[in-house]
Design a protein around this motif. Structure first.
Motif, mmCIF file in Angstrom:
data_model
loop_
_atom_site.group_PDB
_atom_site.id
_atom_site.type_symbol
_atom_site.label_atom_id
_atom_site.label_comp_id
_atom_site.label_asym_id
_atom_site.label_seq_id
_atom_site.Cartn_x
_atom_site.Cartn_y
_atom_site.Cartn_z
ATOM 1 N N ILE A 242 0.783 -1.160 -0.073
ATOM 2 C CA ILE A 242 -0.003 -0.204 -0.032
ATOM 3 C C ILE A 242 0.803 1.197 0.050
ATOM 4 O O ILE A 242 1.817 1.244 0.740
ATOM 5 N N LEU A 243 0.466 2.056 -0.919
ATOM 6 C CA LEU A 243 1.183 3.775 -0.726
ATOM 7 C C LEU A 243 -0.028 4.562 -0.604
ATOM 8 O O LEU A 243 -0.800 4.521 -1.291
ATOM 9 N N ILE A 244 0.167 5.433 0.364
ATOM 10 C CA ILE A 244 -0.810 6.339 0.687
ATOM 11 C C ILE A 244 0.089 7.725 0.530
ATOM 12 O O ILE A 244 1.155 8.059 1.094
ATOM 13 N N GLN A 245 -0.529 8.620 -0.428
ATOM 14 C CA GLN A 245 0.259 9.870 -0.629
ATOM 15 C C GLN A 245 -0.818 11.094 -0.328
ATOM 16 O O GLN A 245 -1.902 11.157 -0.755
ATOM 17 N N THR A 246 -0.347 12.114 0.584
ATOM 18 C CA THR A 246 -1.022 13.293 1.193
ATOM 19 C C THR A 246 -0.419 14.626 1.016
ATOM 20 O O THR A 246 0.781 14.514 0.741
ATOM 21 N N GLY A 247 -1.094 15.447 1.173
ATOM 22 C CA GLY A 247 -0.529 16.688 1.595
ATOM 23 C C GLY A 247 -0.842 17.434 2.723
ATOM 24 O O GLY A 247 -1.680 16.987 3.578
ATOM 25 N N ASP A 248 0.353 18.236 3.461
ATOM 26 C CA ASP A 248 0.135 18.504 4.919
ATOM 27 C C ASP A 248 -0.765 19.895 4.859
ATOM 28 O O ASP A 248 -0.857 20.165 6.451
ATOM 29 N N ILE A 249 -1.397 20.381 4.078
ATOM 30 C CA ILE A 249 -2.406 21.239 4.079
ATOM 31 C C ILE A 249 -3.757 20.890 3.819
ATOM 32 O O ILE A 249 -4.675 21.840 3.430
ATOM 33 N N ASP A 250 -3.987 19.677 3.587
ATOM 34 C CA ASP A 250 -5.265 19.009 3.250
ATOM 35 C C ASP A 250 -6.242 19.242 4.512
ATOM 36 O O ASP A 250 -5.962 18.650 5.509
ATOM 37 N N THR A 251 -7.329 20.052 4.385
ATOM 38 C CA THR A 251 -8.118 20.417 5.381
ATOM 39 C C THR A 251 -9.507 19.086 5.864
ATOM 40 O O THR A 251 -10.068 19.405 6.563
ATOM 41 N N TYR A 252 -9.029 17.960 5.079
ATOM 42 C CA TYR A 252 -9.960 16.948 5.605
ATOM 43 C C TYR A 252 -9.206 16.356 6.983
ATOM 44 O O TYR A 252 -10.061 15.809 7.665
ATOM 45 N N ASP A 253 -7.939 16.509 6.961
ATOM 46 C CA ASP A 253 -7.099 15.735 7.833
ATOM 47 C C ASP A 253 -6.256 16.681 8.598
ATOM 48 O O ASP A 253 -5.833 17.911 8.314
ATOM 49 N N HIS A 254 -5.614 16.416 9.847
ATOM 50 C CA HIS A 254 -4.419 16.948 10.332
ATOM 51 C C HIS A 254 -3.080 16.731 9.574
ATOM 52 O O HIS A 254 -3.233 15.595 8.540
ATOM 53 N N PRO A 255 -2.259 17.457 9.517
ATOM 54 C CA PRO A 255 -0.956 17.274 8.662
ATOM 55 C C PRO A 255 -0.464 16.043 8.741
ATOM 56 O O PRO A 255 0.138 15.605 7.718
ATOM 57 N N ASP B 34 -17.672 19.928 2.340
ATOM 58 C CA ASP B 34 -17.939 18.670 2.391
ATOM 59 C C ASP B 34 -18.302 18.367 3.876
ATOM 60 O O ASP B 34 -17.442 18.578 4.854
ATOM 61 N N PRO B 35 -19.287 17.581 4.357
ATOM 62 C CA PRO B 35 -19.587 17.469 5.670
ATOM 63 C C PRO B 35 -18.360 16.284 6.540
ATOM 64 O O PRO B 35 -18.391 16.222 7.457
ATOM 65 N N PHE B 36 -17.726 15.777 5.398
ATOM 66 C CA PHE B 36 -16.528 15.121 6.090
ATOM 67 C C PHE B 36 -15.340 15.521 6.176
ATOM 68 O O PHE B 36 -14.433 15.069 6.718
ATOM 69 N N ALA B 37 -15.213 16.940 5.929
ATOM 70 C CA ALA B 37 -13.963 17.612 6.012
ATOM 71 C C ALA B 37 -13.580 17.942 7.318
ATOM 72 O O ALA B 37 -14.497 17.955 8.394
ATOM 73 N N HIS B 38 -12.509 18.394 7.596
ATOM 74 C CA HIS B 38 -12.055 19.186 8.868
ATOM 75 C C HIS B 38 -12.419 18.020 9.995
ATOM 76 O O HIS B 38 -13.053 18.099 11.108
ATOM 77 N N GLY C 32 -16.939 19.078 9.037
ATOM 78 C CA GLY C 32 -17.599 19.481 8.070
ATOM 79 C C GLY C 32 -17.024 21.133 7.578
ATOM 80 O O GLY C 32 -16.422 21.620 8.575
ATOM 81 N N GLY C 33 -17.267 21.565 6.436
ATOM 82 C CA GLY C 33 -16.567 22.819 6.012
ATOM 83 C C GLY C 33 -15.807 22.832 4.715
ATOM 84 O O GLY C 33 -15.993 21.890 4.055
ATOM 85 N N PRO C 34 -15.171 24.012 4.513
ATOM 86 C CA PRO C 34 -14.636 24.268 3.118
ATOM 87 C C PRO C 34 -13.377 23.464 3.074
ATOM 88 O O PRO C 34 -12.480 23.265 4.073
ATOM 89 N N VAL C 35 -13.199 23.064 1.757
ATOM 90 C CA VAL C 35 -11.799 22.369 1.315
ATOM 91 C C VAL C 35 -11.368 23.085 0.117
ATOM 92 O O VAL C 35 -12.210 23.147 -0.884
ATOM 93 N N LEU C 36 -10.243 23.316 0.192
ATOM 94 C CA LEU C 36 -9.347 24.092 -1.037
ATOM 95 C C LEU C 36 -8.676 23.127 -1.801
ATOM 96 O O LEU C 36 -8.073 22.347 -1.282
ATOM 97 N N MET C 37 -9.250 22.994 -3.157
ATOM 98 C CA MET C 37 -8.628 22.174 -3.915
ATOM 99 C C MET C 37 -7.852 23.126 -5.121
ATOM 100 O O MET C 37 -8.414 23.495 -5.847
#
Length: 256
Positions: free
Chosen positions: A167-180, A221-225, A229-234
């Motif tokens: 498994i490879l997981i690639q993420t960004g540290d300013i993704d507002t779905y998650d903590h960095p 998205d209600p699943f963000a933050h 829920g809340g805004p997510v910049l793509m």
């Protein structure tokens, strides 16, 4: 590459369409990568990776999970849970395994956001075994920004009893779905099970959809933050996108 528009049935009674690319005159059967889109539907991210994977000698199949359900694009029109789209992934696996140009033992899966969740869910025996039939299952899994907090927060999404495929997981540290550090923590938790090699790469300054080469867009998205829920910049991040694409090609090359 030979390009074909295809469709296949799923165990859920749907017909899913997709774009299949296979090498011309490849000789021996080749490995293949299934590409699963995010909530916005097919939007160019799959194409961005398919070209590089095809150049490396792999076949690719990008499917349209929304068209099969006549749903609108975006968070408001998607199914209630990514688990509802798992039959799409395994229907695609069966279809790919039936193609003479493709080695059924070397089929991997790459997904973005929603599709990344599908990729991770398909790496668990409890979800894969009822759907894979006589197939070996996916040989490798890549998940880009797959809402990393959710698997520990919701028991229905728990990632336990992994199949053993890498498994490879690639993420960004300013993704507002998650903590960095969410991708790093998820990968560590999965690797601690001791059944599958798991790696995470987190790109500095990259957010959700960092490899989406389109004008910046803010979604709600209600699943963000972390579920509040809340805004997510793509927003496209070219250095992160190019690095992630190279990692995807290297990962599947090593896995196959």
């Amino acid at each position: 590459m030979r390009t074909s528009f295809i469709s296949f049935p799923t165990s859920a009674g749907l017909n899913v369409a997709g774009l299949l690319r296979t090498p011309r005159d490849a000789g021996d059967p080749v490995g293949a990568v299934l590409i699963c889109h995010g909530s916005d539907g097919v939007d160019g991210r799959g194409e961005y990776y398919a070209g590089a994977l095809n150049a490396a000698g792999f076949a690719t199949l990008e499917i349209d999970m929304w068209a099969a359900r006549s749903t609108s694009r975006g968070a408001a029109g998607r199914p209630r849970s990514p688990m509802e789209t798992l039959p799409d992934a395994f229907g695609a696996l069966k279809f790919l395994g039936e193609q003479p140009e493709i080695d059924p033992a070397r089929v991997g899966i790459l997904g973005f956001s929603w599709g990344g969740v599908v990729s991770l869910l398909s790496a668990t025996k409890g979800r894969a075994d009822p759907l894979r039939g006589d197939l070996a299952g996916f040989a490798a899994h890549v998940a880009h920004y797959p809402v990393c907090y959710a698997y520990a927060a919701d028991p229905r999404m728990a990632l336990t009893d992994l199949t053993g495929a890498p498994i490879l997981i690639q993420t960004g540290d300013i993704d507002t779905y998650d903590h960095p550090d969410a991708g790093e923590k998820l990968a560590a938790a999965l690797a601690a099970q001791g059944t599958a090699p798991v790696r995470n790469i987190t790109y500095a300054g990259a957010g959700h959809g960092f490899d989406r080469d389109l004008p910046a867009q803010t979604i709600n998205d209600p699943f963000a933050h972390n579920g509040a829920g809340g805004p997510v910049l793509m927003e496209f991040n070219k250095p992160a996108a190019e690095a992630a694409r190279a990692e995807v090609v290297a990962f599947f090359t090593a896995a196959f």
